[in-house]
Design an enzyme around this catalytic site. Structure first.
Site, PDB file in Angstrom:
ATOM      1  N   HIS A 133       0.830  -1.207   0.000  1.00 44.58           N
ATOM      2  CA  HIS A 133       0.000   0.000   0.000  1.00 44.58           C
ATOM      3  C   HIS A 133       0.865   1.258   0.000  1.00 44.58           C
ATOM      4  O   HIS A 133       1.964   1.280   0.560  1.00 44.58           O
ATOM      5  CB  HIS A 133      -0.984   0.001   1.178  1.00 44.58           C
ATOM      6  CG  HIS A 133      -0.367   0.036   2.540  1.00 44.58           C
ATOM      7  ND1 HIS A 133      -0.011   1.213   3.167  1.00 44.58           N
ATOM      8  CD2 HIS A 133      -0.056  -0.946   3.416  1.00 44.58           C
ATOM      9  CE1 HIS A 133       0.484   0.945   4.363  1.00 44.58           C
ATOM     10  NE2 HIS A 133       0.478  -0.364   4.540  1.00 44.58           N
ATOM     11  N   ASP A 183      -0.533   4.385   0.878  1.00 50.07           N
ATOM     12  CA  ASP A 183      -1.028   5.367   1.841  1.00 50.07           C
ATOM     13  C   ASP A 183      -0.351   5.179   3.191  1.00 50.07           C
ATOM     14  O   ASP A 183       0.224   4.121   3.482  1.00 50.07           O
ATOM     15  CB  ASP A 183      -2.542   5.289   1.988  1.00 50.07           C
ATOM     16  CG  ASP A 183      -3.020   3.944   2.533  1.00 50.07           C
ATOM     17  OD1 ASP A 183      -2.433   2.906   2.149  1.00 50.07           O
ATOM     18  OD2 ASP A 183      -3.976   3.910   3.343  1.00 50.07           O
ATOM     19  N   ASP A 196       6.154   1.295   7.172  1.00 52.75           N
ATOM     20  CA  ASP A 196       4.777   0.869   6.885  1.00 52.75           C
ATOM     21  C   ASP A 196       4.199   1.672   5.726  1.00 52.75           C
ATOM     22  O   ASP A 196       3.474   2.640   5.932  1.00 52.75           O
ATOM     23  CB  ASP A 196       3.932   1.064   8.148  1.00 52.75           C
ATOM     24  CG  ASP A 196       2.522   0.537   8.010  1.00 52.75           C
ATOM     25  OD1 ASP A 196       2.267  -0.219   7.065  1.00 52.75           O
ATOM     26  OD2 ASP A 196       1.679   0.890   8.853  1.00 52.75           O
ATOM     27  N   GLU A 238      -5.159   1.172   2.497  1.00 52.69           N
ATOM     28  CA  GLU A 238      -4.974   0.101   3.469  1.00 52.69           C
ATOM     29  C   GLU A 238      -5.091   0.607   4.893  1.00 52.69           C
ATOM     30  O   GLU A 238      -5.531  -0.120   5.785  1.00 52.69           O
ATOM     31  CB  GLU A 238      -3.606  -0.560   3.263  1.00 52.69           C
ATOM     32  CG  GLU A 238      -3.400  -1.871   4.008  1.00 52.69           C
ATOM     33  CD  GLU A 238      -2.926  -1.720   5.449  1.00 52.69           C
ATOM     34  OE1 GLU A 238      -3.002  -2.693   6.218  1.00 52.69           O
ATOM     35  OE2 GLU A 238      -2.454  -0.601   5.814  1.00 52.69           O
ATOM     36  N   GLU A 239      -4.705   1.872   5.118  1.00 50.59           N
ATOM     37  CA  GLU A 239      -4.697   2.409   6.475  1.00 50.59           C
ATOM     38  C   GLU A 239      -6.082   2.805   6.981  1.00 50.59           C
ATOM     39  O   GLU A 239      -6.217   3.290   8.101  1.00 50.59           O
ATOM     40  CB  GLU A 239      -3.743   3.606   6.566  1.00 50.59           C
ATOM     41  CG  GLU A 239      -2.273   3.275   6.334  1.00 50.59           C
ATOM     42  CD  GLU A 239      -1.669   2.377   7.403  1.00 50.59           C
ATOM     43  OE1 GLU A 239      -2.409   1.949   8.321  1.00 50.59           O
ATOM     44  OE2 GLU A 239      -0.469   2.090   7.327  1.00 50.59           O
TER      45      GLU A 239
END
Length: 429
Positions: A76, A78, A108, A138-139
């Site tokens: 991801h 984001d 991350d 994703e977050e």
């Protein structure tokens, strides 16, 4: 050759903050950058928007053996919010200092995305076809990213036998019984499921000064107390059992599966890798009741963060219902089932071999993530999803405090190590 550190720094400089509930920025610009890197490497990317500026990048890379089923590589773009006031450097500066690359997303998970892009830019020839997905959202809930892709573009992932993504393959130092330091490398083979629930208690409204045996607030508080006080039983999954056996052997610790809590105590610091995955959990996190101190409301609500291990959903929800009791009902705010991939598989062995190629003393163990990733979108498609984003972690570096934390940073040499490990894996698997 494309330097993995510079690629990661460039990705960090795109502010891709995801505040949730559709409030995000920068995903389109980051996706265009990724697509540009892929195009320069001779790979044809597609940018797909699930909503305006919620951009996802898909691509395919041919393998040298077309008979093999594809491997999905998903990451991801984001990140969670970061307040510059709290940081030692600006969170979107991508600054290299003291042997680390600093910035939101360095762990991350723009580090993994940079490793993949750097390998492809260097002309990597994978053994099997690679399906690439660099996704949005994703977050938050993944509804603009992986879950949207899995629902609306499922055909792109047809035939993928396995997937790799974040959270796994990093160095974790643990003391052995004989005083040695053992380098464990946990590879994610399972994730607890997520069941965020709203619970609603109903009663009779009235004046706060008068007796009321049907008080919604009291019904709710009683139910939450029962849930908070409940001791969830041990539920051993194949991943957790394999972790305990293999880590125990490597550390010289006696493993007694009939006394998991005692085994965890003997594992010492290594227990942190597994202690949140031996039981289900249900944690009250939000409360909402009343509008005036002298009024008993007719409705009181709370939200529960519930995490469920593979194979235990039915029992968990039945237990929660019994603990809530009368006057209280529940509904899902979000529900994503648990994920589980085989531990004893050629995929796991190949990841272990790739790590040992760079660190011959690596002890590779499976582990179950206490939280979750976009694997929850791709696993229902029949894809075995593994957490494998290899990273060399120097001693004293607080890896577990980095993701979502202040002063997030990744070791420069760790990035280079991870790229080499991924190269071993993708060239051989």
């Amino acid at each position: 050759m494309a330097d993995v550190v510079e690629l990661c720094a460039q990705l960090v400089r795109f502010d891709t903050t995801n505040r949730g509930h559709g409030d995000s920025e920068g995903e389109r610009e980051a996706a265009e950058f990724v697509a540009g890197v892929l195009s320069e490497a001779g790979i044809e990317p597609k940018i797909l928007e699930s909503a305006p500026r919620r951009a996802n990048v898909l691509a395919r890379v041919p393998g040298t053996d077309p008979a093999l089923p594809p491997l999905l590589i998903q990451g991801h773009l984001d990140v969670v919010p970061a307040d510059p006031v709290d940081w030692s450097v600006h969170p979107f500066s991508g600054e290299v200092r003291d042997g680390f690359l600093w910035g939101r997303g360095t762990v991350d998970m723009k580090d993994f995305c940079a490793m993949v892009l750097s390998l492809l830019s260097d002309g990597l020839r994978p053994r099997r076809e690679l399906v690439l997905a660099f996704v949005a959202d994703e977050e938050d809930r993944g509804e603009w990213g992986a879950h949207w892709l899995a629902a609306e573009h499922r055909e792109f992932f047809d035939g993928c036998a396995a997937a790799i993504s974040e959270t796994g393959g990093y160095t974790y130092r643990a003391p052995a019984a004989d005083g040695r330091t053992v380098r464990l490398y946990p590879v994610g083979t399972a994730e607890r499921g997520t069941a965020h629930m709203r619970v609603t208690a109903r009663g009779r409204a009235g004046h706060g000064s008068r007796r009321n045996d049907d008080n919604a607030v009291v019904h709710l508080v009683d139910a939450l107390h029962r849930i908070a006080a409940h001791r969830w039983p041990v539920h051993l999954t194949p991943t957790v059992e394999a972790f305990l056996r293999r880590a125990g052997e490597a550390l010289g610790v006696a493993v007694d599966l009939s006394d998991v809590d005692g085994t965890l105590a003997r594992l010492g610091p290594a227990a942190a890798l597994v202690e949140n995955a031996v039981r289900n959990s249900c944690t009250p996190t939000m409360l909402d009741a009343g509008y005036k101190v002298n009024v008993i409301p007719s409705v009181a609500q709370a939200q529960l963060d519930t995490r469920v291990l593979p194979g235990s959903e039915e029992d968990l929800f039945a237990t929660i219902d019994s603990l809530l009791g009368p006057h209280v009902e529940r509904e899902f705010v979000a529900h994503q089932p648990p994920v589980q991939a085989p531990v004893d598989s050629p995929w796991f062995e190949a990841m272990a071999a790739a790590l040992r190629a760079e660190d011959p003393e690596a002890v590779v163990v499976p582990f179950c993530m206490g939280g979750g990733t976009d694997a929850k979108a791709f696993s229902p498609l029949g894809i075995d999803c593994y957490g494998f984003a290899p990273l060399w972690v120097p001693e004293g570096y607080p890896y577990n405090a980095m993701a979502h934390g202040v002063d997030e940073r990744v070791p420069v040499e760790g990035l280079r190590f991870g790229k080499r490990v991924l190269g071993h894996l993708l060239s051989s698997v």
